[in-house]
Enzyme design. Structure first.
Site, PDB file in Angstrom:
ATOM      1  N   LEU A 177       0.850  -1.187   0.000  1.00  0.00           N
ATOM      2  CA  LEU A 177       0.000   0.000   0.000  1.00  0.00           C
ATOM      3  C   LEU A 177       0.890   1.243   0.000  1.00  0.00           C
ATOM      4  CD1 LEU A 177      -2.610  -1.214   2.630  1.00  0.00           C
ATOM      5  CD2 LEU A 177      -2.864  -1.185   0.142  1.00  0.00           C
TER       6      LEU A 177
ATOM      7  N   SER B  90       7.185   5.893  -0.900  1.00  0.00           N
ATOM      8  CA  SER B  90       7.199   5.098   0.324  1.00  0.00           C
ATOM      9  C   SER B  90       5.930   4.249   0.348  1.00  0.00           C
ATOM     10  CB  SER B  90       7.276   5.979   1.567  1.00  0.00           C
ATOM     11  OG  SER B  90       7.524   5.200   2.734  1.00  0.00           O
ATOM     12  N   SER B  91       6.038   3.072   0.966  1.00  0.00           N
ATOM     13  CA  SER B  91       4.873   2.193   0.991  1.00  0.00           C
ATOM     14  C   SER B  91       4.955   1.253   2.176  1.00  0.00           C
ATOM     15  CB  SER B  91       4.782   1.379  -0.310  1.00  0.00           C
ATOM     16  OG  SER B  91       5.860   0.465  -0.401  1.00  0.00           O
ATOM     17  N   SER B  92       3.820   0.620   2.464  1.00  0.00           N
ATOM     18  CA  SER B  92       3.764  -0.484   3.407  1.00  0.00           C
ATOM     19  C   SER B  92       3.830  -1.758   2.576  1.00  0.00           C
ATOM     20  CB  SER B  92       2.452  -0.434   4.212  1.00  0.00           C
ATOM     21  OG  SER B  92       2.367  -1.548   5.081  1.00  0.00           O
TER      22      SER B  92
END
Length: 376
Positions: free
Chosen positions: A75, A98-100
């Site tokens: 995500l 940036s991500s999860s």
């Protein structure tokens, strides 16, 4: 709205069933750590059918938000280096920064890290802090150090970790430099891609320790490497397979292309290898990157035809390829012949039986990184 604990256990079941979650200690960590608490600021979803890709925010008040937090998906949490979901009403057409990471990949890497009780772990790339929390649950806060280059990202992660009761050592800085103040480490894990494994990570790891990192290139084929550190300051290991992909560490991002050279002024010949073969074969593209580690690829139209251009901005070497009937032509210029080198390396790999990447070996010394495969 479904209960978050129910969603966590459902995620545990999916990850275990998929073979990503293999040991009781990590199973317990995934069951305990609430991923949604690390996504309270929302995330971005891709707008279907958009070209170029557009993104729109999904916030906690959205009915889909909670269940999406427990899907096995990556995500996006930041775009263009500064924009977070709460900043936006509408859509944005910029690159994610940036991500999860998808939980399946997170736990697969944590399992592959071969952590044992009492190990001190250095994490490169805190991100949302979810993977940091899993390590804190498994090892204890005092044994987890996490470095994040973006101070705002680190601050949000720290707040989420604190809200969940975890207090690891969080550092804002260049993850490629590691964090020598708390060295040596037993394990180093990187959640960003690198062109070459930094010597600092090797230096800051105890002999016998493990470094787990994704080795990438600007042709965007990447593989996960697990290296064992030796007492002489070198490290060696193998790739684990799976076509793992991460955003590149910011210092390893490709430079702007700038003004292109005269692509008509070069040596022309029939190509032995077409760029479509690299597009369809992940491992062949990974091998091509070894031959031309600083080449970038773009497509452009010239005289009504589409050409694939490979260019090394630093050296000025370039190659452009176009299709003529069922075959490809190549024209090359600059101080080196990029496509000659790509064809030679890929041809040698194929002559050796096109071994899977799991058979490749990687060795890192203070002077170089060398990747090889078994020859016939």
């Amino acid at each position: 709205m479904r209960d978050p604990e129910e969603l966590r256990w459902a995620l545990v079941g999916r990850l275990a069933g998929g073979g990503f979650l293999r040991t009781p200690s990590w199973r317990e960590a995934v069951a305990a750590v609430p991923r949604h608490e690390f996504l309270r600021g929302g995330f971005f979803e891709q707008v279907a059918g958009s070209a170029p890709t557009a993104w729109r925010p999904v916030m906690p008040e959205d009915d889909r938000w909670l269940e999406r937090c427990y899907a096995d998906d990556s995500l996006v949490t930041q775009i263009a280096g500064t924009v977070v979901p709460g900043d936006l009403r509408g859509e944005i057409m910029r690159a994610p920064t940036s991500s999860s990471t998808m939980p399946g990949l997170v736990v697969r890497m944590l399992e592959d890290l071969l952590v044992e009780d009492g190990h001190h772990v250095l994490e490169i790339g805190t991100g949302t802090g979810y993977s940091t929390a899993l390590m804190c649950h498994r090892l204890g806060d005092d044994l987890v150090t996490s470095v994040e280059v973006d101070g705002d990202v680190s601050g949000r992660a720290g707040a989420s970790l604190g809200a969940c009761g975890y207090m690891p050592e969080l550092v804002v800085g260049d993850g490629l430099a590691g964090h020598k103040d708390r060295a040596p480490y037993d394990r180093v894990i990187a959640t960003c891609g690198v062109l070459t494994v930094p010597g600092t990570w090797i230096d800051q790891t105890s002999p016998g320790g493990i470094v787990l990192a994704t080795v990438c290139g600007w042709l965007y084929s990447s593989e996960l490497a697990r290296l064992t550190v030796h007492g002489d300051g070198t490290a060696s290991g193998r790739f684990l397979g799976g076509q793992i992909s991460f955003m590149l560490a910011r210092p390893h991002l490709p430079p702007p292309l700038g003004l292109l050279p005269d692509l008509m002024d070069g040596e022309e010949r029939p190509a032995v290898l077409g760029p479509d073969e690299l597009a369809m074969d992940w491992t062949a593209r990974f091998v091509a990157q070894l031959a031309a580690p600083h080449a970038q690829q773009i497509s452009m139209t010239n005289d009504g035809r589409t050409e694939r251009v490979f260019i090394d901005v630093g050296s000025g070497a370039w190659a452009t390829l176009w299709r003529v009937g069922e075959h490809w032509m190549v024209r090359q210029g600059g101080p080196a012949r990029i496509w000659d080198e790509v064809e030679e390396r890929v041809g040698r790999w194929r002559a050796d039986g096109a071994p899977d990447v799991e058979r490749f070996e990687i060795r890192v010394t203070p002077d170089e990184q060398v990747i090889t495969w078994p020859s016939r």
